[in-house]
Design a protein around this motif. Sequence first.
Motif, PDB file in Angstrom:
ATOM      1  N   GLY A  95       0.827  -1.196   0.000  1.00 34.86           N
ATOM      2  CA  GLY A  95       0.000   0.000   0.000  1.00 34.86           C
ATOM      3  C   GLY A  95       0.863   1.248   0.000  1.00 34.86           C
ATOM      4  N   PHE A  96       0.656   2.129  -0.972  1.00 34.51           N
ATOM      5  CA  PHE A  96       1.464   3.331  -1.104  1.00 34.51           C
ATOM      6  C   PHE A  96       0.649   4.580  -0.793  1.00 34.51           C
ATOM      7  N   GLU A  97       1.266   5.526  -0.104  1.00 30.88           N
ATOM      8  CA  GLU A  97       0.670   6.845   0.045  1.00 30.88           C
ATOM      9  C   GLU A  97       0.721   7.559  -1.302  1.00 30.88           C
ATOM     10  N   GLU A  98      -0.193   8.491  -1.505  1.00 32.55           N
ATOM     11  CA  GLU A  98      -0.214   9.308  -2.725  1.00 32.55           C
ATOM     12  C   GLU A  98      -0.440   8.462  -3.974  1.00 32.55           C
ATOM     13  N   TRP A  99      -1.054   7.277  -3.812  1.00 39.14           N
ATOM     14  CA  TRP A  99      -1.352   6.435  -4.964  1.00 39.14           C
ATOM     15  C   TRP A  99      -2.771   6.732  -5.443  1.00 39.14           C
ATOM     16  N   THR A 100      -2.956   6.784  -6.736  1.00 37.15           N
ATOM     17  CA  THR A 100      -4.254   7.159  -7.295  1.00 37.15           C
ATOM     18  C   THR A 100      -4.701   6.138  -8.327  1.00 37.15           C
ATOM     19  N   THR A 101      -5.976   6.206  -8.666  1.00 38.91           N
ATOM     20  CA  THR A 101      -6.503   5.330  -9.712  1.00 38.91           C
ATOM     21  C   THR A 101      -5.872   5.657 -11.060  1.00 38.91           C
ATOM     22  N   GLU A 102      -5.501   6.923 -11.265  1.00 33.12           N
ATOM     23  CA  GLU A 102      -4.838   7.299 -12.515  1.00 33.12           C
ATOM     24  C   GLU A 102      -3.477   6.624 -12.644  1.00 33.12           C
ATOM     25  N   LEU A 103      -2.729   6.574 -11.538  1.00 34.62           N
ATOM     26  CA  LEU A 103      -1.435   5.896 -11.568  1.00 34.62           C
ATOM     27  C   LEU A 103      -1.612   4.401 -11.819  1.00 34.62           C
ATOM     28  N   ASP A 360       9.996   6.104  -8.235  1.00 36.62           N
ATOM     29  CA  ASP A 360      10.236   7.305  -9.032  1.00 36.62           C
ATOM     30  C   ASP A 360       9.553   8.528  -8.417  1.00 36.62           C
ATOM     31  N   LEU A 361       8.345   8.319  -7.894  1.00 44.30           N
ATOM     32  CA  LEU A 361       7.638   9.431  -7.244  1.00 44.30           C
ATOM     33  C   LEU A 361       8.386   9.910  -6.001  1.00 44.30           C
ATOM     34  N   GLN A 362       8.909   8.970  -5.228  1.00 42.05           N
ATOM     35  CA  GLN A 362       9.676   9.341  -4.039  1.00 42.05           C
ATOM     36  C   GLN A 362      10.910  10.153  -4.421  1.00 42.05           C
ATOM     37  N   LEU A 363      11.590   9.722  -5.484  1.00 45.81           N
ATOM     38  CA  LEU A 363      12.789  10.438  -5.925  1.00 45.81           C
ATOM     39  C   LEU A 363      12.439  11.834  -6.424  1.00 45.81           C
ATOM     40  N   LYS A 364      11.368  11.951  -7.190  1.00 51.51           N
ATOM     41  CA  LYS A 364      10.946  13.263  -7.690  1.00 51.51           C
ATOM     42  C   LYS A 364      10.609  14.199  -6.534  1.00 51.51           C
ATOM     43  N   LYS A 365       9.935  13.639  -5.531  1.00 48.24           N
ATOM     44  CA  LYS A 365       9.562  14.457  -4.373  1.00 48.24           C
ATOM     45  C   LYS A 365      10.796  14.926  -3.615  1.00 48.24           C
ATOM     46  N   ASP A 376       4.778  18.557  -6.809  1.00 50.14           N
ATOM     47  CA  ASP A 376       3.620  18.292  -7.644  1.00 50.14           C
ATOM     48  C   ASP A 376       3.344  16.804  -7.631  1.00 50.14           C
ATOM     49  N   ASP A 377       2.134  16.411  -7.216  1.00 50.19           N
ATOM     50  CA  ASP A 377       1.794  14.999  -7.103  1.00 50.19           C
ATOM     51  C   ASP A 377       1.610  14.311  -8.450  1.00 50.19           C
ATOM     52  N   SER A 378       1.575  15.048  -9.518  1.00 53.44           N
ATOM     53  CA  SER A 378       1.325  14.441 -10.820  1.00 53.44           C
ATOM     54  C   SER A 378       2.519  13.595 -11.251  1.00 53.44           C
ATOM     55  N   PHE A 379       2.205  12.613 -12.076  1.00 48.73           N
ATOM     56  CA  PHE A 379       3.246  11.713 -12.574  1.00 48.73           C
ATOM     57  C   PHE A 379       3.196  11.743 -14.094  1.00 48.73           C
ATOM     58  N   ASP A 380       4.302  12.092 -14.731  1.00 46.41           N
ATOM     59  CA  ASP A 380       4.273  12.359 -16.166  1.00 46.41           C
ATOM     60  C   ASP A 380       4.880  11.248 -17.002  1.00 46.41           C
ATOM     61  N   GLY A 381       4.968  10.047 -16.478  1.00 48.83           N
ATOM     62  CA  GLY A 381       5.456   8.941 -17.292  1.00 48.83           C
ATOM     63  C   GLY A 381       6.366   8.013 -16.528  1.00 48.83           C
ATOM     64  N   PHE A 382       6.710   6.913 -17.151  1.00 44.85           N
ATOM     65  CA  PHE A 382       7.530   5.887 -16.532  1.00 44.85           C
ATOM     66  C   PHE A 382       8.987   6.098 -16.865  1.00 44.85           C
ATOM     67  N   SER A 383       9.838   5.894 -15.882  1.00 40.58           N
ATOM     68  CA  SER A 383      11.265   5.820 -16.171  1.00 40.58           C
ATOM     69  C   SER A 383      11.621   4.352 -16.310  1.00 40.58           C
ATOM     70  N   ASP A 384      12.614   4.066 -17.073  1.00 41.00           N
ATOM     71  CA  ASP A 384      13.068   2.683 -17.238  1.00 41.00           C
ATOM     72  C   ASP A 384      13.808   2.261 -15.980  1.00 41.00           C
ATOM     73  N   HIS A 385      13.205   1.340 -15.220  1.00 45.15           N
ATOM     74  CA  HIS A 385      13.803   0.994 -13.920  1.00 45.15           C
ATOM     75  C   HIS A 385      15.159   0.345 -14.092  1.00 45.15           C
TER      76      HIS A 385
END
Length: 407
Positions: A95-103, A360-365, A376-385
């Motif tokens: 379970g992640f904080e700041e997780w959305t149905t869009e993600l 990736d969201l944690q790193l951006k934050k 900004d809580d928005s996520f603009d795409g996937f990085s290649d892990h």
Amino acid sequence: MSRPVCQRPRKRARDHTTSAEINDDSISTSANPASTSTLSIGENDFGVGFALNKALNDHMKSYHEKIIKPGTAAAKAQLEADLATGRPPAVQRLGFEEWTTELEEQVRIDCEATKSDWELPLGRRRYYLKLYKSCLFHLRCTPFDIVGVRYNMVFQKDTRVTPDAETCQDFSQVFCDRLDQLIAHPAWNVGTPEARVDALATAIQYAVILRTDDRRPWQTSVGDDFLNELATVATVNVCKREAHATVRAQHLGRNKWLGHFHISNIFLALENTIDPPEAAFMPPDTTYYHVTADDLGNLIWALDHMRDPCTQAIFGSVEIFAQAARSMRPSRARPTGRTQLETIHADAVFEEKRRIVQRDLQLKKLHALEAGDDWDDSFDGFSDHASSDSGESSVTSNTPRPAPSVV
């Protein structure tokens, strides 16, 4: 019994054992395969060798009755209990904080778009099947819960051994086989299945650290006093081999007992197996540990050659423990066939991609906060892990893990 899974991966490394350890109760290892053969004890003493041969033969004659049969019954009872009470989910959803149905929808779309990268290769499905069976039955986890984002590790192609080489999203046959064999080893018998995963992942990380001389700060997920003390010494630009020697000497100097499979003894066995590289490796803290089949081979070799310091006796090999566990595991253990394997693997991949996005969201934050920008809580795409190793923050493998939620 099948042939050994690996040959001697490296020549013996330089001895970093301190003088305080020479007469302690630590575990010593030998890099000479000939010297580790149990039967070699009798080479100069026929009587001793004959007695040892007889003892081994007598033991093997009773092994099925005393070990296999009761072990099989216990494993079957475990499976029946799981079926009666509702088996644990094959894939643990974090379970992640700041997780959305869009993600969640973006993860689904990405899984579909990259399906060819994650699909099980036809020639390796039986190896994946064995690996998933071992992971799910013995550790209640998937292979990605060991070598994956959860422990800041990714698989690296066997033919590429540099620290920053290309990674691959599906495990090789050799990698599957070696990870499968390591799972049942008693060295990880430290409590709950999750604690066993912690211990195994820590040992794998250390094998990578020694091969690359990784000098970033290292703090493990294991809540152990020894490892917590090691984390205070294994800081930035510090040789982890030397940090371990320091903490180990202090520990032994306080007359603290280190049992045979204590993590420090496993570290020492790895140090006696792996040569230091010519140059140190100092990546950003966020870089994944790139795990190769050779790293698992080094860990297997180290475990196989650990000796009792008092008697010089060796213990059962990794392969023997794996074969014994496999022979006692019920045939109905999941996954039971190709269809179920593909379903569980697809769910495991989906969860792994969720963890990649969360990372990736944690790193951006953290980058935004360090730069003094608004988050900004928005996520603009996937990085290649497999190649997102350019971060410069301090997210390491000890990032707190949310509690798993059942799906």
